[in-house]
Design a protein around this motif. Structure first.
Motif, PDB file in Angstrom:
ATOM      1  N   UNK A   1       0.818  -1.193   0.000  1.00  0.00           N
ATOM      2  CA  UNK A   1       0.000   0.000   0.000  1.00  0.00           C
ATOM      3  C   UNK A   1       0.859   1.252   0.000  1.00  0.00           C
ATOM      4  N   UNK A   2       0.446   2.259  -0.764  1.00  0.00           N
ATOM      5  CA  UNK A   2       1.150   3.538  -0.833  1.00  0.00           C
ATOM      6  C   UNK A   2       0.125   4.674  -0.827  1.00  0.00           C
ATOM      7  N   UNK A   3       0.547   5.816  -0.286  1.00  0.00           N
ATOM      8  CA  UNK A   3      -0.342   6.974  -0.264  1.00  0.00           C
ATOM      9  C   UNK A   3       0.404   8.280  -0.515  1.00  0.00           C
TER      10      UNK A   3
ATOM     11  N   UNK B   1       3.636  -2.906  -9.345  1.00  0.00           N
ATOM     12  CA  UNK B   1       2.206  -2.752  -9.061  1.00  0.00           C
ATOM     13  C   UNK B   1       2.069  -2.344  -7.602  1.00  0.00           C
ATOM     14  N   UNK B   2       1.275  -1.304  -7.366  1.00  0.00           N
ATOM     15  CA  UNK B   2       1.125  -0.761  -6.021  1.00  0.00           C
ATOM     16  C   UNK B   2      -0.348  -0.576  -5.686  1.00  0.00           C
ATOM     17  N   UNK B   3      -0.646  -0.677  -4.407  1.00  0.00           N
ATOM     18  CA  UNK B   3      -2.009  -0.502  -3.918  1.00  0.00           C
ATOM     19  C   UNK B   3      -2.177   0.942  -3.445  1.00  0.00           C
ATOM     20  N   UNK B   4      -2.973   1.723  -4.156  1.00  0.00           N
ATOM     21  CA  UNK B   4      -3.266   3.093  -3.740  1.00  0.00           C
ATOM     22  C   UNK B   4      -4.296   3.016  -2.623  1.00  0.00           C
ATOM     23  N   UNK B   5      -3.851   3.309  -1.397  1.00  0.00           N
ATOM     24  CA  UNK B   5      -4.709   3.100  -0.240  1.00  0.00           C
ATOM     25  C   UNK B   5      -4.495   4.194   0.804  1.00  0.00           C
ATOM     26  N   UNK B   6      -5.587   4.760   1.327  1.00  0.00           N
ATOM     27  CA  UNK B   6      -7.005   4.484   1.037  1.00  0.00           C
ATOM     28  C   UNK B   6      -7.508   5.331  -0.130  1.00  0.00           C
ATOM     29  N   UNK B   7      -7.853   4.677  -1.209  1.00  0.00           N
ATOM     30  CA  UNK B   7      -8.200   5.381  -2.448  1.00  0.00           C
ATOM     31  C   UNK B   7      -9.377   6.332  -2.284  1.00  0.00           C
ATOM     32  N   UNK B   8     -10.375   5.927  -1.493  1.00  0.00           N
ATOM     33  CA  UNK B   8     -11.533   6.787  -1.309  1.00  0.00           C
ATOM     34  C   UNK B   8     -11.156   8.130  -0.696  1.00  0.00           C
TER      35      UNK B   8
ATOM     36  N   UNK C   1      -8.297  11.856  -8.393  1.00  0.00           N
ATOM     37  CA  UNK C   1      -7.300  12.806  -8.887  1.00  0.00           C
ATOM     38  C   UNK C   1      -5.884  12.439  -8.477  1.00  0.00           C
ATOM     39  N   UNK C   2      -5.731  11.791  -7.312  1.00  0.00           N
ATOM     40  CA  UNK C   2      -4.398  11.370  -6.856  1.00  0.00           C
ATOM     41  C   UNK C   2      -3.752  10.449  -7.888  1.00  0.00           C
TER      42      UNK C   2
ATOM     43  N   UNK D   1     -14.979   5.998 -12.067  1.00  0.00           N
ATOM     44  CA  UNK D   1     -14.150   7.201 -11.876  1.00  0.00           C
ATOM     45  C   UNK D   1     -12.693   6.821 -11.658  1.00  0.00           C
ATOM     46  N   UNK D   2     -12.450   5.808 -10.844  1.00  0.00           N
ATOM     47  CA  UNK D   2     -11.079   5.413 -10.552  1.00  0.00           C
ATOM     48  C   UNK D   2     -10.426   4.730 -11.760  1.00  0.00           C
TER      49      UNK D   2
END
Length: 198
Positions: free
Chosen positions: A112-114, A129-136, A141-142, A168-169
């Motif tokens: 996970x990355x933010x 491959x990375x987990x965009x978290x917390x995406x919500x 736009x991030x 949207x994502x």
């Protein structure tokens, strides 16, 4: 070692089966696999969850599908995941020891990355491959903004994703969506699959 590009090719959904009874988890996983649109992750925070992973992995093996272990935050959990039949690991954050242990076990790891710094360090550690978290909370736009400095990174947007914002994502550049609550609530998986098929 299979990579995420292969595991998620043509599959925009990573269904996260957290705290789901074993029989229901297997049934949900089979629906995801049968749709052709997704992969399955079972978080392993409790002994019961580890048993669930083993059952889902057994069902996966019977049909030539795969399952990964989620919320893998220790080296010990990497071993548990491998022993239970997981073929990849997922974490809420970036831990270089877990990245290395997963690689040593032959399991691709999705950290996970933010922040841009976390993306940079995950890339240096060999994670494409990375987990965009917390995406919500990060927002679609991030993902768009991360494409500038990191055009080759592939993101699985996770956290707060459902039928209402999945498109949207994906439009913002997510390669796949990690979806938990919206998949496990009654009727939620069918609703999400309908959006992804549209």
């Amino acid at each position: 070692m299979t990579d995420f590009a292969t595991l998620l090719r043509g599959k925009p959904l990573m269904a996260i089966l957290r705290n789901v009874p074993i029989e229901r988890a297997v049934a949900l996983a089979e629906t995801v696999w049968d749709s052709g649109l997704g992969a399955v992750e079972v978080p392993i925070q409790t002994p019961e969850a580890a048993r669930c992973l083993r059952a889902v992995a057994s069902a996966a093996a019977a049909r030539g599908a795969v399952v990964g272990a989620g919320t893998v935050v220790t080296v010990e959990q990497v071993r548990l995941a491998a022993d239970a039949g997981a073929v990849f690991t997922v974490a809420p954050g970036l831990d270089l020891d877990v990245v290395a242990a997963s690689a040593a076990a032959g399991l691709p790891h999705l950290p996970g990355v933010a922040t841009p710094s976390e993306v940079h360090h995950a890339r240096k550690a060999g994670c494409d491959w990375l987990k965009a978290f917390p995406a919500g909370s990060l927002g679609a736009g991030w993902l768009r903004e991360m494409r500038g400095p990191f055009p080759d990174v592939r993101f699985v947007a996770t956290g707060g994703i459902g039928a209402h914002n999945a498109r949207d994502f994906l439009a913002a550049g997510a390669d796949a969506l990690g979806v938990g609550g919206a998949v496990t609530r009654e009727g939620g998986l069918a609703e999400l699959l309908a959006v992804l098929r549209a």
